[in-house]
Design a protein around this motif. Sequence first.
Motif, mmCIF file in Angstrom:
data_model
loop_
_atom_site.group_PDB
_atom_site.id
_atom_site.type_symbol
_atom_site.label_atom_id
_atom_site.label_comp_id
_atom_site.label_asym_id
_atom_site.label_seq_id
_atom_site.Cartn_x
_atom_site.Cartn_y
_atom_site.Cartn_z
ATOM 1 N N THR A 126 -28.403 24.849 -38.169
ATOM 2 C CA THR A 126 -29.503 24.174 -38.805
ATOM 3 C C THR A 126 -29.186 22.887 -39.456
ATOM 4 O O THR A 126 -29.701 21.787 -39.214
ATOM 5 C CB THR A 126 -30.333 25.066 -39.750
ATOM 6 O OG1 THR A 126 -29.430 25.639 -40.947
ATOM 7 C CG2 THR A 126 -30.938 26.014 -38.962
ATOM 8 N N VAL A 151 -24.797 19.304 -35.936
ATOM 9 C CA VAL A 151 -25.802 20.015 -35.306
ATOM 10 C C VAL A 151 -26.014 19.797 -33.928
ATOM 11 O O VAL A 151 -26.333 20.839 -33.072
ATOM 12 C CB VAL A 151 -27.055 19.924 -36.309
ATOM 13 C CG1 VAL A 151 -28.239 20.791 -35.553
ATOM 14 C CG2 VAL A 151 -26.781 20.305 -37.668
ATOM 15 N N TYR A 202 -31.999 19.041 -36.331
ATOM 16 C CA TYR A 202 -32.194 20.342 -35.805
ATOM 17 C C TYR A 202 -33.390 20.274 -34.741
ATOM 18 O O TYR A 202 -33.255 20.760 -33.747
ATOM 19 C CB TYR A 202 -32.683 21.389 -36.780
ATOM 20 C CG TYR A 202 -32.987 22.713 -36.248
ATOM 21 C CD1 TYR A 202 -31.813 23.337 -35.889
ATOM 22 C CD2 TYR A 202 -34.245 23.276 -36.052
ATOM 23 C CE1 TYR A 202 -31.838 24.774 -35.413
ATOM 24 C CE2 TYR A 202 -34.218 24.671 -35.708
ATOM 25 C CZ TYR A 202 -33.195 25.375 -35.342
ATOM 26 O OH TYR A 202 -33.357 26.691 -35.088
#
Length: 255
Positions: free
Chosen positions: A97, A114, A159
């Motif tokens: 995340t 990410v 994310y």
Amino acid sequence: MIKAPASLDGKTILITGGGSGIGRETGLIAASRGARVILADIDAGKASAVAAGIGSESAAFGLGVDVTNSADVARMMAEVEAKSGSIDGLVCAAGLTGDATLLAECTDETWNSVVGVNLTGMFFTIRAAIPLLLKAGGGSIVNLSSVAGLVAVPNQVQYIASKFGVIGLTKSAAIDYAPQGIRANAVCPGGTRTPMLAGWVEADPDRERFLAAGHPIGRIAEPAEIAEAILWLISDASSFVTGAVLPVDGGLTIP
């Protein structure tokens, strides 16, 4: 009449992120239904421990892999081929995340880490797996996106961008390889009781109540509930499904 879960007898399934969370649960359930399971994870020890709990190497084995490194993914896939010859299913469940941050404050490091795991790493994995799926005569790819791949939430640009990208990557794989018998679908979980969520919830117990309240079903999911959807898409029971995006979110994205 309630039907029995689709059999996975004789299938070999490779799962990234298989050392914990949804990937781990998917491996355990797949093995219980007759599949040979290959668990790959950045933490080789965790992957091997899950495999050891399943049984002998003929039933499951674990591997270490850094999905952000294309050479390491190729090395891992060569090991899979040496031990299994081919694969019938691929589950891409490795994910991060990153820290909550406004878009303008998102650092290069946060973005790259990410997006590197969630999207680029998934691309590397699928690209390397396609020859082994073709060798098996076709198969099924299931990619873990998220409700954050369907709707935006604040302060998670890295994310959200990665999980929206997973859906595009999935659809691209589906349309490119449908003629060769490879299906590709994405699952979009809502809040799920995984180790990744646990740390966030433990910091403030009210967070789980807040998160649960956002799901019309009134709670967050257990990893097994997401795994069941993944394995239906891996199984022959979903043989006419490709390019689909399946929310498994307790109604979170209904509004």
